[in-house]
Design an enzyme around this catalytic site. Structure first.
Site, mmCIF file in Angstrom:
data_model
loop_
_atom_site.group_PDB
_atom_site.id
_atom_site.type_symbol
_atom_site.label_atom_id
_atom_site.label_comp_id
_atom_site.label_asym_id
_atom_site.label_seq_id
_atom_site.Cartn_x
_atom_site.Cartn_y
_atom_site.Cartn_z
ATOM 1 N N GLY A 1 4.794 -0.224 -4.204
ATOM 2 C CA GLY A 1 4.145 -1.487 -3.934
ATOM 3 C C GLY A 1 2.665 -1.468 -4.262
ATOM 4 C CG ASP A 2 -1.537 -0.022 -3.916
ATOM 5 O OD1 ASP A 2 -1.993 -0.623 -4.895
ATOM 6 O OD2 ASP A 2 -2.248 0.356 -2.967
ATOM 7 C CG ASP A 3 -2.911 2.637 -6.952
ATOM 8 O OD1 ASP A 3 -3.074 1.669 -7.719
ATOM 9 O OD2 ASP A 3 -3.706 2.943 -6.050
ATOM 10 C CG ASN B 1 -2.164 0.929 0.896
ATOM 11 O OD1 ASN B 1 -2.488 1.240 -0.235
ATOM 12 N ND2 ASN B 1 -2.800 1.379 1.948
#
Length: 99
Positions: free
Chosen positions: A71-73, A49
């Protein structure tokens, strides 16, 4: 969880040539701000996240020439979060993403 860099209620601000690493949550969060330039920001945060750049309930924001590993967007566009976001009801407007 803490955000590594948070621009809260900022007006006419430039963030340029900055490297951000290993954030615990969102890496750079621009919220309730106006007239922001995010340029040449290098993000390397691979945890869970860890969005790279979050533009949230802000107006007249330009994000250009940024490199993001997350690790996300990479870039997330929001208009508030949970009940607090709904009560404010402010969208993100006039956003330019380049390069």
């Amino acid at each position: 969880p803490p955000t590594l860099l948070e621009l809260f209620g900022s007006t006419r601000i430039v963030v340029s040539s900055l490297t951000l690493r290993d954030s615990a949550f969102w890496t750079a969060h621009c919220v309730l701000s106006y007239g922001v330039l995010l340029e040449n920001i290098h993000v390397d945060s691979r945890g869970r996240n860890t969005d790279g750049i979050v533009i949230d309930s802000s107006t007249d924001v330009v994000a250009r020439r940024n490199s993001i590993v997350s690790g996300d967007d990479g870039i997330s566009i929001k208009s508030g979060r949970d009940a607090a976001g709904r009560s404010v009801g402010r969208p993100t407007e006039d956003l330019v993403l380049m390069d």
